[in-house]
Design a protein around this motif. Structure first.
Motif, PDB file in Angstrom:
ATOM      1  N   LEU A  24     -12.234 -30.753   6.800  1.00 50.02           N
ATOM      2  CA  LEU A  24     -11.219 -31.555   6.358  1.00 50.02           C
ATOM      3  C   LEU A  24     -11.263 -32.936   6.408  1.00 50.02           C
ATOM      4  CD1 LEU A  24      -8.288 -29.184   8.259  1.00 50.02           C
ATOM      5  CD2 LEU A  24      -9.032 -29.287   5.784  1.00 50.02           C
ATOM      6  N   ALA A  25     -12.011 -33.474   7.460  1.00 53.23           N
ATOM      7  CA  ALA A  25     -12.453 -35.098   7.359  1.00 53.23           C
ATOM      8  C   ALA A  25     -13.128 -35.210   6.160  1.00 53.23           C
ATOM      9  CB  ALA A  25     -12.733 -35.335   8.598  1.00 53.23           C
ATOM     10  N   ALA A  26     -14.015 -34.557   5.889  1.00 56.78           N
ATOM     11  CA  ALA A  26     -14.945 -34.674   4.818  1.00 56.78           C
ATOM     12  C   ALA A  26     -14.258 -34.574   3.125  1.00 56.78           C
ATOM     13  CB  ALA A  26     -16.225 -33.959   4.849  1.00 56.78           C
ATOM     14  N   PHE A  27     -13.407 -33.549   3.193  1.00 56.93           N
ATOM     15  CA  PHE A  27     -12.573 -33.440   1.959  1.00 56.93           C
ATOM     16  C   PHE A  27     -11.219 -33.419   2.189  1.00 56.93           C
ATOM     17  CE2 PHE A  27     -16.720 -31.149   1.990  1.00 56.93           C
ATOM     18  CZ  PHE A  27     -17.267 -31.712   0.691  1.00 56.93           C
ATOM     19  N   PRO A  28     -10.728 -34.599   2.324  1.00 58.80           N
ATOM     20  CA  PRO A  28      -9.276 -34.637   3.020  1.00 58.80           C
ATOM     21  C   PRO A  28      -8.061 -34.143   1.755  1.00 58.80           C
ATOM     22  CG  PRO A  28     -10.168 -36.925   2.386  1.00 58.80           C
ATOM     23  CD  PRO A  28     -11.199 -35.921   2.378  1.00 58.80           C
ATOM     24  N   HIS A  29      -8.688 -34.015   0.401  1.00 56.68           N
ATOM     25  CA  HIS A  29      -7.798 -33.593  -0.507  1.00 56.68           C
ATOM     26  C   HIS A  29      -7.613 -32.247  -0.606  1.00 56.68           C
ATOM     27  CE1 HIS A  29      -7.394 -37.872  -1.613  1.00 56.68           C
ATOM     28  NE2 HIS A  29      -8.756 -37.883  -1.994  1.00 56.68           N
ATOM     29  N   LEU A  30      -8.349 -31.573   0.185  1.00 58.11           N
ATOM     30  CA  LEU A  30      -8.217 -30.053   0.112  1.00 58.11           C
ATOM     31  C   LEU A  30      -6.793 -29.413   0.265  1.00 58.11           C
ATOM     32  CD1 LEU A  30      -9.928 -27.160   0.038  1.00 58.11           C
ATOM     33  CD2 LEU A  30      -9.867 -27.403   2.500  1.00 58.11           C
ATOM     34  N   ALA A  31      -6.294 -28.578  -0.887  1.00 56.90           N
ATOM     35  CA  ALA A  31      -5.168 -27.887  -0.527  1.00 56.90           C
ATOM     36  C   ALA A  31      -5.460 -26.363  -0.601  1.00 56.90           C
ATOM     37  CB  ALA A  31      -4.249 -28.308  -1.740  1.00 56.90           C
ATOM     38  N   VAL A  32      -5.003 -25.776   0.272  1.00 54.49           N
ATOM     39  CA  VAL A  32      -5.093 -24.383   0.677  1.00 54.49           C
ATOM     40  C   VAL A  32      -3.933 -23.610   0.533  1.00 54.49           C
ATOM     41  CG1 VAL A  32      -5.855 -22.773   2.303  1.00 54.49           C
ATOM     42  CG2 VAL A  32      -6.867 -25.170   2.022  1.00 54.49           C
ATOM     43  N   ALA A  33      -3.797 -22.314   0.172  1.00 52.62           N
ATOM     44  CA  ALA A  33      -2.632 -21.401   0.051  1.00 52.62           C
ATOM     45  C   ALA A  33      -3.134 -20.076   0.440  1.00 52.62           C
ATOM     46  CB  ALA A  33      -1.839 -21.377  -1.399  1.00 52.62           C
ATOM     47  N   THR A  34      -2.639 -19.256   1.403  1.00 53.17           N
ATOM     48  CA  THR A  34      -3.207 -17.993   1.900  1.00 53.17           C
ATOM     49  C   THR A  34      -1.982 -16.838   1.480  1.00 53.17           C
ATOM     50  OG1 THR A  34      -2.351 -18.507   3.948  1.00 53.17           O
ATOM     51  CG2 THR A  34      -4.500 -19.032   3.358  1.00 53.17           C
ATOM     52  N   LEU A  35      -2.342 -15.605   1.469  1.00 55.28           N
ATOM     53  CA  LEU A  35      -1.330 -14.483   1.321  1.00 55.28           C
ATOM     54  C   LEU A  35      -2.017 -13.387   2.019  1.00 55.28           C
ATOM     55  CD1 LEU A  35      -0.626 -14.332  -2.497  1.00 55.28           C
ATOM     56  CD2 LEU A  35       1.066 -14.559  -0.429  1.00 55.28           C
ATOM     57  N   THR A  36      -1.357 -12.713   2.782  1.00 57.06           N
ATOM     58  CA  THR A  36      -2.017 -11.268   3.441  1.00 57.06           C
ATOM     59  C   THR A  36      -1.268 -10.001   2.734  1.00 57.06           C
ATOM     60  OG1 THR A  36      -0.576 -11.486   5.190  1.00 57.06           O
ATOM     61  CG2 THR A  36      -2.648 -12.559   5.363  1.00 57.06           C
ATOM     62  N   LEU A  37      -1.989  -8.909   2.602  1.00 55.24           N
ATOM     63  CA  LEU A  37      -1.323  -8.018   2.110  1.00 55.24           C
ATOM     64  C   LEU A  37      -1.927  -6.719   2.605  1.00 55.24           C
ATOM     65  CD1 LEU A  37       0.075  -7.130  -0.709  1.00 55.24           C
ATOM     66  CD2 LEU A  37      -2.081  -6.986  -1.601  1.00 55.24           C
ATOM     67  N   ASP A  38      -0.854  -5.566   2.743  1.00 55.64           N
ATOM     68  CA  ASP A  38      -1.141  -4.532   3.438  1.00 55.64           C
ATOM     69  C   ASP A  38      -0.883  -3.478   2.317  1.00 55.64           C
ATOM     70  OD1 ASP A  38      -1.771  -5.567   5.807  1.00 55.64           O
ATOM     71  OD2 ASP A  38       0.186  -5.462   6.672  1.00 55.64           O
ATOM     72  N   GLY A  39      -1.410  -2.029   2.757  1.00 56.79           N
ATOM     73  CA  GLY A  39      -1.156  -0.950   1.887  1.00 56.79           C
ATOM     74  C   GLY A  39      -1.789  -1.242   0.482  1.00 56.79           C
ATOM     75  N   VAL A  40      -2.917  -1.648   0.518  1.00 58.50           N
ATOM     76  CA  VAL A  40      -3.427  -1.870  -0.733  1.00 58.50           C
ATOM     77  C   VAL A  40      -4.181  -0.643  -1.165  1.00 58.50           C
ATOM     78  CG1 VAL A  40      -5.944  -2.877  -1.991  1.00 58.50           C
ATOM     79  CG2 VAL A  40      -4.153  -4.095  -0.277  1.00 58.50           C
ATOM     80  N   THR A  41      -4.259  -0.155  -2.459  1.00 57.45           N
ATOM     81  CA  THR A  41      -4.677   1.027  -3.242  1.00 57.45           C
ATOM     82  C   THR A  41      -5.615   0.472  -4.408  1.00 57.45           C
ATOM     83  OG1 THR A  41      -2.891   1.477  -4.534  1.00 57.45           O
ATOM     84  CG2 THR A  41      -2.817   2.568  -2.324  1.00 57.45           C
ATOM     85  N   ASP A  42      -6.261   1.433  -4.676  1.00 57.31           N
ATOM     86  CA  ASP A  42      -7.405   1.237  -6.024  1.00 57.31           C
ATOM     87  C   ASP A  42      -6.916   1.919  -7.341  1.00 57.31           C
ATOM     88  OD1 ASP A  42      -8.016   3.737  -5.091  1.00 57.31           O
ATOM     89  OD2 ASP A  42      -9.925   3.538  -5.226  1.00 57.31           O
ATOM     90  N   THR A  43      -5.545   2.434  -7.196  1.00 59.79           N
ATOM     91  CA  THR A  43      -5.219   3.376  -8.287  1.00 59.79           C
ATOM     92  C   THR A  43      -4.337   2.746  -9.344  1.00 59.79           C
ATOM     93  OG1 THR A  43      -3.220   4.232  -6.993  1.00 59.79           O
ATOM     94  CG2 THR A  43      -5.506   5.381  -6.997  1.00 59.79           C
ATOM     95  N   ALA A  44      -3.876   1.359  -8.971  1.00 53.96           N
ATOM     96  CA  ALA A  44      -3.004   0.579  -9.956  1.00 53.96           C
ATOM     97  C   ALA A  44      -3.518   0.369 -11.060  1.00 53.96           C
ATOM     98  CB  ALA A  44      -2.358  -0.393  -9.112  1.00 53.96           C
ATOM     99  N   ASP A  45      -2.870   0.327 -12.330  1.00 50.00           N
ATOM    100  CA  ASP A  45      -3.295  -0.123 -13.444  1.00 50.00           C
ATOM    101  C   ASP A  45      -2.632  -1.585 -13.749  1.00 50.00           C
ATOM    102  OD1 ASP A  45      -3.883  -0.877 -16.226  1.00 50.00           O
ATOM    103  OD2 ASP A  45      -2.989   1.059 -17.052  1.00 50.00           O
ATOM    104  N   VAL A  46      -3.362  -2.503 -13.497  1.00 46.32           N
ATOM    105  CA  VAL A  46      -2.895  -3.860 -13.606  1.00 46.32           C
ATOM    106  C   VAL A  46      -3.040  -4.677 -14.787  1.00 46.32           C
ATOM    107  CG1 VAL A  46      -3.268  -4.313 -10.972  1.00 46.32           C
ATOM    108  CG2 VAL A  46      -5.125  -4.928 -12.691  1.00 46.32           C
ATOM    109  N   GLU A  47      -3.569  -3.928 -15.750  1.00 47.85           N
ATOM    110  CA  GLU A  47      -4.092  -4.602 -16.987  1.00 47.85           C
ATOM    111  C   GLU A  47      -2.851  -5.229 -17.698  1.00 47.85           C
ATOM    112  OE1 GLU A  47      -5.749  -3.692 -21.335  1.00 47.85           O
ATOM    113  OE2 GLU A  47      -6.092  -2.094 -19.973  1.00 47.85           O
TER     114      GLU A  47
END
Length: 212
Positions: free
Chosen positions: A10-33
Motif C-alpha cells: 500500500l505504501a508503494a501504491f498509495p492510489h490503490l482502490a479496492v472493493a470486495t464482495l462475498t457470495l454464498d450459494g453459487v451454482t453453475d446453472t444460471a443463464d447470465v447472457e
C-alpha cells in the motif's frame, strides 16, 4: 477469512482502490447472457473510441507493472487481457456463469476482477510480496514458485492464488462446477479509481443478486 493488502504494498501504491464482495450459494446453472450483454456492449463502445492500452484504467496498471519490473506488453492485467480478446475476437469465451458475469463487468469498467473459491483458501488471504517459497498451481497442472518480491495473493498455507498481482490467478482456487462460496476482488489505480470501484461493486452486486 480476512482479506488484506500488505502495508508495504500500500505504501508503494498509495492510489490503490479496492472493493470486495462475498457470495454464498453459487451454482453453475444460471443463464447470465441477458445481464452480461449490456456490460459487453459498454466495453465494445469504449474500444471503438480507443484501444484498451489507452484507457486510463489500463494505463495505470501498465505503469504499476513497469514499477514492479514487469514488461507491460508481456504481462497484462486481467481486464486488459479481456478487452484485448474482445477487440480481436468480438467475444469473451464462456467459462462459468459467475465468471462470465464478472468478466463482462470487468470489461465494461476496464478494472480487473478476481474471483476465488473460498473453500480452496487456507486461513487469511493477503496481497503481498512473495518470499519465494510459495506454491502456485497453473491451469496446465504444474506447480510454480513465484519470484521473491513478486506481488501475489498468498494464504496462510503459502499458496499463491494469483501471480504478478492482477496478471493471472491460480487453478487452485479457480471457480469450478462445485464452487459454492466465493470472494470477489476488484482493484484499480487510476485517478477516479475510488469512485469507479464502488460503482463497479454496486452494479456487480445487483447483477449477481439476480441469480444467486
Amino acid at each position: 477469512m480476512q482479506f488484506t493488502h500488505d502495508s508495504a504494498l500500500l505504501a508503494a501504491f498509495p492510489h490503490l482502490a479496492v472493493a470486495t464482495l462475498t457470495l454464498d450459494g453459487v451454482t453453475d446453472t444460471a443463464d447470465v447472457e441477458r445481464t452480461s450483454a449490456p456490460f459487453l456492449e459498454r466495453a465494445a463502445e469504449r474500444l471503438a473510441e480507443r484501444p484498451e492500452s489507452e484507457l486510463p484504467e489500463i494505463a495505470a496498471w501498465r505503469r504499476a507493472f513497469s514499477q514492479m519490473g514487469l514488461k507491460p506488453t508481456q504481462y497484462r492485467c486481467a481486464s486488459e487481457a479481456l478487452l484485448r480478446r474482445l477487440r480481436r475476437e468480438g467475444e469473451i469465451p464462456a467459462i462459468h456463469p459467475l465468471v462470465d458475469l464478472c468478466n463482462a463487468v470487468s470489461a465494461a469498467y476496464a478494472i480487473p476482477i478476481a474471483v476465488f473459491d473460498l473453500d480452496q483458501v487456507v486461513g487469511d488471504l493477503t496481497v503481498t510480496y512473495a518470499v519465494g517459497t510459495e506454491t502456485y498451481r497453473t491451469f496446465g497442472g504444474t506447480t510454480e514458485t513465484p519470484e521473491p518480491g513478486e506481488v501475489i495473493f498468498r494464504d496462510d498455507a503459502g499458496n499463491a492464488h494469483a501471480r504478478r498481482w492482477t496478471n493471472r490467478q491460480s487453478a487452485l482456487s479457480a471457480i469450478r462446477p462445485d464452487t459454492r462460496r466465493v470472494l470477489i476482488v476488484s482493484e484499480a489505480l487510476h485517478d477516479t479509481a475510488p469512485a469507479d470501484v464502488q460503482a463497479l461493486r454496486t452494479e456487480l452486486a445487483g447483477a449477481l443478486g439476480q441469480y444467486w
